[in-house]
Design a protein around this motif. Sequence first.
Motif, PDB file in Angstrom:
ATOM      1  N   ILE A 154       7.997   6.243   0.423  1.00 56.48           N
ATOM      2  CA  ILE A 154       7.568   4.990   1.045  1.00 56.48           C
ATOM      3  C   ILE A 154       7.797   5.002   2.560  1.00 56.48           C
ATOM      4  O   ILE A 154       6.976   4.489   3.312  1.00 56.48           O
ATOM      5  N   THR A 177       5.179   9.876  11.659  1.00 55.49           N
ATOM      6  CA  THR A 177       5.602  10.589  10.454  1.00 55.49           C
ATOM      7  C   THR A 177       6.589  11.697  10.795  1.00 55.49           C
ATOM      8  O   THR A 177       7.615  11.851  10.128  1.00 55.49           O
ATOM      9  N   VAL A 216       0.840  -1.204   0.000  1.00 60.04           N
ATOM     10  CA  VAL A 216       0.000   0.000   0.000  1.00 60.04           C
ATOM     11  C   VAL A 216       0.871   1.249   0.000  1.00 60.04           C
ATOM     12  O   VAL A 216       0.601   2.209  -0.733  1.00 60.04           O
ATOM     13  N   ALA A 217       1.936   1.249   0.812  1.00 62.90           N
ATOM     14  CA  ALA A 217       2.825   2.414   0.873  1.00 62.90           C
ATOM     15  C   ALA A 217       3.505   2.662  -0.459  1.00 62.90           C
ATOM     16  O   ALA A 217       3.689   3.802  -0.877  1.00 62.90           O
ATOM     17  N   GLU A 218       3.875   1.578  -1.147  1.00 64.43           N
ATOM     18  CA  GLU A 218       4.526   1.696  -2.446  1.00 64.43           C
ATOM     19  C   GLU A 218       3.573   2.250  -3.499  1.00 64.43           C
ATOM     20  O   GLU A 218       3.973   3.005  -4.380  1.00 64.43           O
ATOM     21  N   SER A 219       2.309   1.874  -3.407  1.00 66.31           N
ATOM     22  CA  SER A 219       1.356   2.313  -4.429  1.00 66.31           C
ATOM     23  C   SER A 219       0.690   3.642  -4.073  1.00 66.31           C
ATOM     24  O   SER A 219      -0.052   4.183  -4.872  1.00 66.31           O
ATOM     25  N   SER A 220       0.954   4.157  -2.892  1.00 60.48           N
ATOM     26  CA  SER A 220       0.406   5.458  -2.486  1.00 60.48           C
ATOM     27  C   SER A 220       1.371   6.565  -2.892  1.00 60.48           C
ATOM     28  O   SER A 220       2.578   6.354  -2.935  1.00 60.48           O
ATOM     29  N   PRO A 221       0.836   7.751  -3.155  1.00 59.29           N
ATOM     30  CA  PRO A 221       1.740   8.859  -3.495  1.00 59.29           C
ATOM     31  C   PRO A 221       2.599   9.243  -2.294  1.00 59.29           C
ATOM     32  O   PRO A 221       2.164   9.144  -1.158  1.00 59.29           O
ATOM     33  N   THR A 247       3.388   6.556   8.589  1.00 61.15           N
ATOM     34  CA  THR A 247       2.008   7.003   8.769  1.00 61.15           C
ATOM     35  C   THR A 247       1.071   5.819   8.986  1.00 61.15           C
ATOM     36  O   THR A 247       0.229   5.829   9.891  1.00 61.15           O
ATOM     37  N   PHE A 248       1.222   4.774   8.163  1.00 59.73           N
ATOM     38  CA  PHE A 248       0.360   3.595   8.285  1.00 59.73           C
ATOM     39  C   PHE A 248       0.569   2.886   9.621  1.00 59.73           C
ATOM     40  O   PHE A 248      -0.392   2.506  10.291  1.00 59.73           O
ATOM     41  N   ILE A 305       3.625   2.603 -12.190  1.00 58.55           N
ATOM     42  CA  ILE A 305       2.213   2.709 -11.810  1.00 58.55           C
ATOM     43  C   ILE A 305       1.397   1.647 -12.527  1.00 58.55           C
ATOM     44  O   ILE A 305       0.560   0.969 -11.916  1.00 58.55           O
ATOM     45  N   ASN A 354       5.063   7.052   4.147  1.00 55.78           N
ATOM     46  CA  ASN A 354       3.805   6.309   4.091  1.00 55.78           C
ATOM     47  C   ASN A 354       3.786   5.168   5.104  1.00 55.78           C
ATOM     48  O   ASN A 354       2.794   4.938   5.783  1.00 55.78           O
TER      49      ASN A 354
END
Length: 190
Positions: free
Chosen positions: A57, A79, A49-54, A63-64, A174, A60
């Motif tokens: 990484i 963060t 998810v972190a890799e595919s989020s803007p 944050t997650f 992407i 992200n």
Amino acid sequence: MIYLKLFLTFLKIGAVSFGGGYGMISLIREDCLTNGWLTENELLNFIAVAESSPGPIAVNMATFVGSSQAGLLGALLATLGVVLPSFVIILLIATLLTKLLKYAGVKAMLGGIRPAIVGMILATALTMFLSVIFHFKNVQNSFVFDWKSLCIFAVIGIIYFSYSKWKKKSFSPILLIILSGVFGVILFGI
């Protein structure tokens, strides 16, 4: 207490990690598993998810993890912890860069750090590969082959390298992530 632990853990990760977000994944993995914040599978999902989020990484991931452990405040503190060392270091380097790079010791130190970062990234990639494809967690476990994951890995690899050879440019990361998701839905179901 969890807030302070999240902040200090990610502050440490941000302070000792060189090589960007991918260099941080191994440290994030180690701390998350040690603290019991995530399981290996949850961590792999968070990385996906972190890799595919803007965004970066590492930010992200922080944050997650912070959000999963302590909600919005946990996400903010984790963060902040991961970003603060880089911010301070870049601020210092920007003011001293021209003066520091003329010293052979600084150049030698940076030259020594680069191979270590590559090694950390490769070790993390190998660990993730073994975990995803063979469900290998440690030396006590036996290999359990996951042909669906290997098929996705192989097809994405073939698409990437074929396109690169054919068009003489890289396939969009992407689109690779989207294709991986589509193949995952097809092979693993909803």
